[in-house]
Write an enzyme that holds these catalytic residues in place. Structure first.
Site, short mmCIF file in Angstrom:
data_model
loop_
_atom_site.label_atom_id
_atom_site.label_comp_id
_atom_site.label_asym_id
_atom_site.label_seq_id
_atom_site.Cartn_x
_atom_site.Cartn_y
_atom_site.Cartn_z
N CYS A 169 -2.97 -18.42 14.19
CA CYS A 169 -2.50 -17.78 15.42
C CYS A 169 -2.74 -18.74 16.57
O CYS A 169 -3.69 -19.53 16.53
CB CYS A 169 -3.27 -16.49 15.70
N ARG B 297 -8.48 -9.30 10.57
CA ARG B 297 -8.51 -10.25 9.45
C ARG B 297 -9.41 -11.44 9.76
O ARG B 297 -9.24 -12.50 9.20
CB ARG B 297 -7.08 -10.72 9.14
N LYS C 16 -2.88 4.88 7.16
CA LYS C 16 -3.05 5.15 8.58
C LYS C 16 -2.87 6.63 8.84
O LYS C 16 -1.98 7.27 8.28
CB LYS C 16 -1.99 4.38 9.38
N ASP D 247 -10.75 -1.21 13.55
CA ASP D 247 -11.18 -1.18 12.15
C ASP D 247 -12.65 -1.57 12.08
O ASP D 247 -13.14 -2.33 12.91
CB ASP D 247 -10.33 -2.15 11.32
N ARG E 17 0.82 -1.20 0.00
CA ARG E 17 0.00 0.00 0.00
C ARG E 17 0.86 1.25 0.00
O ARG E 17 0.58 2.21 -0.70
CB ARG E 17 -0.91 -0.01 1.23
N TYR E 18 1.91 1.25 0.81
CA TYR E 18 2.84 2.38 0.83
C TYR E 18 4.02 2.03 -0.07
O TYR E 18 4.45 0.88 -0.09
CB TYR E 18 3.36 2.61 2.25
N CYS F 274 -10.22 -9.55 15.79
CA CYS F 274 -9.18 -9.52 14.75
C CYS F 274 -9.67 -8.84 13.46
O CYS F 274 -10.73 -9.14 12.93
CB CYS F 274 -8.74 -10.93 14.42
N ASP G 43 -6.81 3.48 10.68
CA ASP G 43 -6.47 2.96 9.36
C ASP G 43 -7.69 3.23 8.48
O ASP G 43 -8.76 2.66 8.70
CB ASP G 43 -6.18 1.45 9.45
N ARG H 170 7.27 0.23 1.81
CA ARG H 170 7.20 -0.94 2.68
C ARG H 170 6.03 -1.85 2.28
O ARG H 170 5.01 -1.36 1.81
CB ARG H 170 7.12 -0.55 4.16
N CYS I 194 -8.05 -13.86 18.34
CA CYS I 194 -8.64 -12.71 19.01
C CYS I 194 -10.00 -12.45 18.38
O CYS I 194 -10.12 -12.40 17.15
CB CYS I 194 -7.75 -11.49 18.84
C1 LIG Z 1 0.22 -0.59 8.73
C2 LIG Z 1 0.76 -0.98 7.46
C3 LIG Z 1 2.12 -0.82 7.16
C4 LIG Z 1 3.11 -0.28 8.16
O1 LIG Z 1 2.85 1.03 8.50
P1 LIG Z 1 3.75 1.77 9.59
O2 LIG Z 1 3.05 3.05 9.81
O3 LIG Z 1 5.12 1.90 8.99
O4 LIG Z 1 3.78 0.90 10.81
C5 LIG Z 1 2.55 -1.18 5.90
N1 LIG Z 1 1.71 -1.67 4.98
C6 LIG Z 1 0.40 -1.85 5.25
C7 LIG Z 1 -0.48 -2.41 4.19
C8 LIG Z 1 -0.12 -1.52 6.50
O5 LIG Z 1 -1.42 -1.71 6.75
S1 SF4 Z 2 -5.32 -9.93 16.10
FE1 SF4 Z 2 -5.73 -11.50 14.52
S2 SF4 Z 2 -3.75 -11.82 13.49
FE2 SF4 Z 2 -3.33 -10.79 15.48
S3 SF4 Z 2 -2.96 -12.44 16.94
FE3 SF4 Z 2 -5.11 -11.94 17.09
S4 SF4 Z 2 -6.14 -13.37 15.68
FE4 SF4 Z 2 -3.96 -13.36 15.15
#
Ligand SMILES: *Cc1c(COP(=O)(O)O)cnc(C)c1O
Ligand code: SF4
Length: 349
Positions: A103, A112, A315, A271, A90-91, A110, A308, A94, A107
């Site tokens: 996991c 995801r 973010k 989220d 996305r960025y 979560c 986010d 990174r 959680c």
């Molecule tokens: C959160 C995130 C990052 C890392 O973001 P930082 O602000 O550097 O911690 C990188 N890629 C994606 C897709 C993210 O959601």
């Molecule tokens: S928040 Fe989601 S990805 Fe993170 S430890 Fe919990 S279940 Fe796993």
């Protein structure tokens, strides 16, 4: 099989097992776990003190998870920012590599949960090769964040292989691992793991404590072992209703993290993910909480409070002066300078 792998196999994974220890209603929770499976390590389960406490709320299935909430299964549009399987980009500089599909403790909040813990396992192996090839051909990417699932559920050998491959890509300068394992499964942090990880510096680890009750002898020791391997530790907390949405609780958590050599990095606004609405608080509540931290505890203990943005817009750190509200909509400025609408009905606040 290593000892931690045996310990992991003793986790609670069914309502029947859970009902032997806790007063739960199996019938009403069956449709919940059919959609979002149950998994709790013995260790994390042992931290529950009473019904509805902050540990219980984070890991015990709740009927509200399957109430119709009109929320998206993928509000951050992670699918849309995935150029090849198991990679999120996305960025520009990174990228996130999804290396694990599970996991040790699921959680209930979560982000995801609709793509991961609902059983649609991320399929790995060959698809990771495509992600590595993509990274090799993307010189603007300088940092890779291993996520999942929990990357530390891989064996030492598998993880070593992935980290070595990434280190072999000349333009990658920094590696980061996101893991909740020091919190939910500290037995996994072994001296062998730490010996392997320290071969891959500069390597950062961000962990995920949400409540002071999670800071125990075991989790403190796990963090100490990682820190002693020269790994800078950060923490990402999710702001959760009736878990940690109280300034005194958050203050205690942030201060204690510093004593573990863990630097608070982010507090995430929940989220807007399908199945998690009962955990959400209003953004104003988060802002009020940040006001109660700033100046009252060490600056090193103060994280950024971030949203986010839906649709993968990035973010945004929330500084009170940046926020404009009109009714149920907040207007926030993202890293590209765009003013983005953020629907916030306060989650019932
Ligand atoms: C959160 C995130 C990052 C890392 O973001 P930082 O602000 O550097 O911690 C990188 N890629 C994606 C897709 C993210 O959601
Ligand atoms: S928040 Fe989601 S990805 Fe993170 S430890 Fe919990 S279940 Fe796993």
């Amino acid at each position: 099989m290593e000892r931690w792998q045996r310990t992991l196999s003793e986790s609670i994974t069914s309502l029947g097992e859970l009902a032997r220890f806790l007063p739960i209603h199996i019938g009403s929770l069956r449709p919940v776990v059919a959609l979002y499976p149950l998994r709790i390590t013995s260790y994390y389960f042992s931290l529950i003190r009473e019904r509805g406490d902050p540990i219980w709320r984070q890991c015990i299935p709740d009927i509200r998870e399957i109430e119709e909430d009109h929320l998206s299964p993928d509000p951050l549009d992670e699918e849309g920012f995935s150029p090849v399987p198991n990679l999120l980009h996305r960025y520009p500089d990174r990228a996130v590599l999804l290396v694990s599909s599970s996991c040790p403790t699921f959680c209930r909040f979560c982000t995801r949960k609709n793509r991961l813990i609902n059983g649609k396992r991320i399929s790995l192996k060959d698809s990771l090769d495509g992600a590595i090839r993509y990274l090799e051909k993307s010189p603007m990417v300088q940092e890779v964040i291993l996520s999942g699932g929990d990357p530390l559920l891989l064996s030492d050998e598998e993880l070593d292989r992935i980290l070595a491959k990434l280190k072999g890509i000349p333009h990658l300068q920094v590696l980061r691992i996101n893991t909740r394992i020091p919190v939910t499964f500290p037995e996994r942090i072994t001296s062998g793991l730490c010996r392997m990880l320290k071969q891959h510096h500069p390597l950062y680890v961000n962990t995920h404590f949400n409540h002071p009750l999670e800071i125990t002898r075991e989790s403190s020791e796990a963090c100490a072992m990682l820190a002693d391997a020269g790994i800078p530790l950060g923490n990402q907390t999710v702001l959760l209703r009736e878990v940690n949405d109280d300034p005194e609780v958050m203050k205690e958590l942030m201060k204690k993290l510093l004593t573990l050599r863990v630097r608070p990095y982010y507090i995430h606004q929940m989220d807007q993910v399908k199945g998690t609405n009962h955990f959400r608080t209003s953004v104003e509540r988060g802002i009020r909480m940040m006001r109660r931290l700033r100046g009252h505890i060490s600056g090193m203990a103060i994280p950024y409070y971030v949203i986010d943005l839906p649709g993968g817009k990035g973010k945004v750190p929330i500084l009170p002066e940046d926020v404009r509200r009109e009714g149920k909509t907040l207007y926030l400025r993202n890293y590209l300078g765009e003013v983005v609408e953020y629907p916030d009905d306060g989650g019932g606040d």
